[in-house]
Design an enzyme around this catalytic site. Structure first.
Site, PDB file in Angstrom:
ATOM      1  N   TYR A  76      41.641  -3.463  41.675  1.00 38.05           N
ATOM      2  CA  TYR A  76      41.666  -2.215  42.434  1.00 38.05           C
ATOM      3  C   TYR A  76      43.117  -1.822  42.713  1.00 38.05           C
ATOM      4  O   TYR A  76      44.048  -2.594  42.479  1.00 38.05           O
ATOM      5  CB  TYR A  76      40.874  -2.371  43.742  1.00 38.05           C
ATOM      6  N   ASN A 151      30.973   7.509  48.948  1.00 40.13           N
ATOM      7  CA  ASN A 151      30.514   8.396  47.863  1.00 40.13           C
ATOM      8  C   ASN A 151      30.242   9.831  48.319  1.00 40.13           C
ATOM      9  O   ASN A 151      30.812  10.766  47.738  1.00 40.13           O
ATOM     10  CB  ASN A 151      29.286   7.806  47.192  1.00 40.13           C
ATOM     11  N   GLY A 202      21.493   6.095  27.546  1.00 40.50           N
ATOM     12  CA  GLY A 202      20.996   4.724  27.610  1.00 40.50           C
ATOM     13  C   GLY A 202      19.493   4.713  27.495  1.00 40.50           C
ATOM     14  O   GLY A 202      18.858   5.759  27.243  1.00 40.50           O
ATOM     15  N   TYR A 269      38.953  10.879  39.838  1.00 38.35           N
ATOM     16  CA  TYR A 269      38.764  10.016  40.993  1.00 38.35           C
ATOM     17  C   TYR A 269      38.304   8.617  40.594  1.00 38.35           C
ATOM     18  O   TYR A 269      38.035   7.773  41.454  1.00 38.35           O
ATOM     19  CB  TYR A 269      37.766  10.642  41.972  1.00 38.35           C
ATOM     20  N   GLY A 271      38.051   5.672  36.832  1.00 38.10           N
ATOM     21  CA  GLY A 271      38.390   5.406  35.442  1.00 38.10           C
ATOM     22  C   GLY A 271      37.486   4.360  34.834  1.00 38.10           C
ATOM     23  O   GLY A 271      37.932   3.297  34.408  1.00 38.10           O
ATOM     24  N   PHE A 294      42.546  11.893  42.834  1.00 41.60           N
ATOM     25  CA  PHE A 294      42.019  11.811  44.209  1.00 41.60           C
ATOM     26  C   PHE A 294      41.626  10.384  44.541  1.00 41.60           C
ATOM     27  O   PHE A 294      40.957   9.704  43.745  1.00 41.60           O
ATOM     28  CB  PHE A 294      40.791  12.717  44.394  1.00 41.60           C
ATOM     29  N   LEU A 296      40.070   8.553  48.106  1.00 35.51           N
ATOM     30  CA  LEU A 296      39.609   8.797  49.460  1.00 35.51           C
ATOM     31  C   LEU A 296      40.427   8.014  50.483  1.00 35.51           C
ATOM     32  O   LEU A 296      40.689   8.513  51.593  1.00 35.51           O
ATOM     33  CB  LEU A 296      38.126   8.444  49.590  1.00 35.51           C
ATOM     34  N   LYS A 351      21.854   2.750  44.408  1.00 35.49           N
ATOM     35  CA  LYS A 351      22.859   1.933  45.070  1.00 35.49           C
ATOM     36  C   LYS A 351      22.164   0.733  45.727  1.00 35.49           C
ATOM     37  O   LYS A 351      21.163   0.886  46.416  1.00 35.49           O
ATOM     38  CB  LYS A 351      23.576   2.758  46.141  1.00 35.49           C
TER      39      LYS A 351
END
Length: 358
Positions: A76, A151, A202, A269, A271, A294, A296, A351
């Site tokens: 990260y 999110n 998929g 935002y 990759g 961007f 957050l 999620k």
């Protein structure tokens, strides 16, 4: 000697007094690597007497977020100090507050807000600084509260901060089946903004298309179709998009830039492909495409408490008005490894939320 003190359920502070503590279950990592190898369920000691500006929180729910995986991997944008308690999102209830805490009281619901001091939400109890916490309303399900601070807030910022969109405008996004993507679709729909949504093909592609369209997505296509003449015919009767949202990079980002209208804005935002964003020179020179990044975390660090509260209030209003639905799948904390494995499965569509009290 310290281990003997700890095992007797007390902790001696710097001034010599004895402080009782409770035992909490936490997920920690002491090195970076494969999440299934470095993330360990442990017992931790939580002081019962909090500091003046601290808050004792009993955690209720927490999601397994891609950020959490990247942090454990060490990939990260920031690296926490090790050992570290995992988890960047979650919701809990305040149990105790320090003597100088003004904005929170026992029984308030709170979410730790992601920042450069990574929160550490995968635990049954924890002590946080008051400034790390955002008070949230009690009339929204705690499963939803646990997953709103990254999110949906990211989706709102992407739609609000780069282009002044109006009803009838068009945007395009990749990774549209992610929670950010699903939130973008729904918020845009509530404002009359049309969305072109690009997803990977998929085994559950048809189900994904149906879900995105059911939430208000106007066009849903796969990454290959975007490159085809048929796609150009499909969007020919729409205004060219003013905004493109990129969470993939590589060829996918390039195609978004090609579809943008003149003077459009491409905002990156994420990759997911781990490939660079490439925009043809002609689009920059002759069509005046602007590229932004961007994050957050940076937004939170550079905006006021009032601006942060306004952002959360907007998200909560959308949820109350049934204009924003979150796709969630709950798992017991006691089966953490199973929940972690489930979170890494492709095309799950939901999620993963940890129930920290089970």
């Amino acid at each position: 000697m310290l281990s003997q003190i700890v095992n007797s359920s007390v902790l001696r502070g710097a001034s010599g007094f004895v402080r009782p503590f409770a035992s909490a279950t936490v997920v920690k990592y002491s090195s970076f690597g494969r999440p299934e190898e470095v993330l360990k369920v442990e017992k931790d000691n939580v002081p019962d007497n909090v500091g003046a500006s601290d808050v004792l929180v009993e955690m209720i729910h927490a999601p397994i977020h891609p950020v959490d995986i990247n942090l454990a991997e060490g990939t990260y944008g920031i690296r926490p100090k090790l050992p570290s308690v995992a988890g960047t999102e979650g919701v809990g209830i305040v149990k105790k507050v320090g003597s100088s805490v003004q904005g929170l009281k026992p029984n308030d619901y709170v979410v730790p807000v992601i920042s450069s001091s990574i929160a550490g939400t995968w635990r049954t109890q924890g002590v946080f600084g008051e400034k790390q916490l955002q008070k949230v309303p009690s009339d929204i399900p705690t499963e939803y509260l646990s997953a709103v601070s990254i999110n949906p807030c990211t989706a709102l910022r992407l739609l609000d901060d780069y282009v002044q969109l109006k009803s009838g405008d068009v945007i395009i996004q990749n990774a549209a089946s992610s929670m950010v993507g699903l939130s973008v679709i729904q918020i845009a729909k509530s404002r009359g903004v049309k969305t072109i949504n690009v997803i990977r093909r998929g085994p559950d592609f048809d189900d994904q298309v149906q879900r995105l369209k059911g939430l208000g997505g106007d066009i849903v296509v796969d990454e290959d179709y975007v490159r085809s003449p048929e796609f150009q015919r499909l969007i020919s009767d729409l205004p060219r998009p003013r905004l493109a949202l990129n969470a993939v990079g590589g060829d996918s980002a390039t195609e978004l830039a090609r579809v943008l209208g003149d003077n459009g804005h491409l905002v990156t935002y994420g990759g997911m492909s781990r490939r660079p964003v490439t925009i043809p020179t002609s689009h920059l020179v002759f069509r005046n495409i602007t590229s932004h990044g961007f994050w957050l975390t940076k937004w939170l660090e550079t905006h006021s408490q009032q601006e942060r509260q306004a952002m959360f209030d907007t998200v909560f209003s959308l949820i109350r008005n049934k204009q924003l639905k979150l796709w969630l799948e709950k798992h017991k904390f006691s089966d953490f490894q199973g929940a972690l494995a489930r979170s890494q499965e492709p095309a799950k569509g939901r999620k993963i939320i940890l129930d920290l009290q089970l």
